[in-house]
Design a protein around this motif. Sequence first.
Motif, short mmCIF file in Angstrom:
data_model
loop_
_atom_site.label_atom_id
_atom_site.label_comp_id
_atom_site.label_asym_id
_atom_site.label_seq_id
_atom_site.Cartn_x
_atom_site.Cartn_y
_atom_site.Cartn_z
N ASN A 1 0.79 12.55 2.07
CA ASN A 1 1.96 12.57 2.72
C ASN A 1 1.63 12.13 4.30
N ARG A 2 0.55 12.70 4.91
CA ARG A 2 0.44 12.44 6.18
C ARG A 2 0.10 11.03 6.51
N LEU A 3 -0.84 10.61 5.31
CA LEU A 3 -1.11 8.89 5.56
C LEU A 3 0.15 8.06 5.15
N GLY A 4 0.97 8.50 4.87
CA GLY A 4 2.42 7.57 4.56
C GLY A 4 2.99 6.89 5.61
N VAL B 1 0.99 -1.03 -0.16
CA VAL B 1 0.02 0.05 -0.01
C VAL B 1 0.72 1.25 -0.09
N ARG B 2 1.79 1.24 0.81
CA ARG B 2 2.87 2.39 0.80
C ARG B 2 3.42 2.70 -0.45
N GLN B 3 3.92 1.52 -1.06
CA GLN B 3 4.61 1.83 -2.50
C GLN B 3 3.51 2.44 -3.51
N ARG B 4 2.05 1.94 -3.47
CA ARG B 4 1.24 2.26 -4.37
C ARG B 4 0.86 3.76 -4.04
N MET B 5 0.72 4.18 -2.72
CA MET B 5 1.02 5.56 -2.33
C MET B 5 1.81 6.34 -3.02
N ALA B 6 3.02 5.94 -2.83
CA ALA B 6 4.34 6.69 -3.42
C ALA B 6 4.08 7.02 -4.91
N ALA B 7 3.62 5.67 -5.74
CA ALA B 7 3.28 6.08 -7.11
C ALA B 7 2.23 7.04 -7.39
#
Length: 135
Positions: free
Chosen positions: A86-89, A44-50
Motif C-alpha cells: 500500500n505504501r509503495l502503490g 507495475v502499479r497494476q501488477r502490485m494491485a493483483a
Amino acid sequence: MATTRTPPTSGMTTRLTIALQGLDLALDAPRQRGVPLGNWRWVVRQRMAALRDALAGEAAGPDDGWLAARGGTAFRERNVLLGRLNRLGSVVLETDSVEEVRVELKRLVVDVHHHVQRLNDLAYDDVELELGGSE
C-alpha cells in the motif's frame, strides 16, 4: 486407510505465485524516459494491485494445536506485506527515483516468495499432523 487431502492453501499460493511472477516481470521491463516510463509505472502499479488482491484473499492458517501460532505469525506477516504494498502503490506512480522504488519492490517480491514458502510449509505440516506424521 489414510487418505491424503489437498493442502488448503494450494490454490491461494498458486494465485500468489502468478501475481508475483507478473510483478517481477513488470519490474524487469525497460524503464525509459517519457511515455515508456509512464507505461512502466502503470503496468507495475497494476501488477502490485493483483498481488495485493492475492495477499488480501489469503485464507487464515490452521487454528488448532501448535500450528495455530505459526498460522497467526503468517497472518501478521501478510499484513506487514500488505502495508508495504500500500505504501509503495502511490510512490511508484509519483517518485522521481524510479530505480530506488524498483529495488524496494524487488525486495518485496523476495519477501512475498518467502511468505508463500512459509504458507506451503504450514499447509504441509497441517496435512502431516492430520495424517499422523511419518510413522
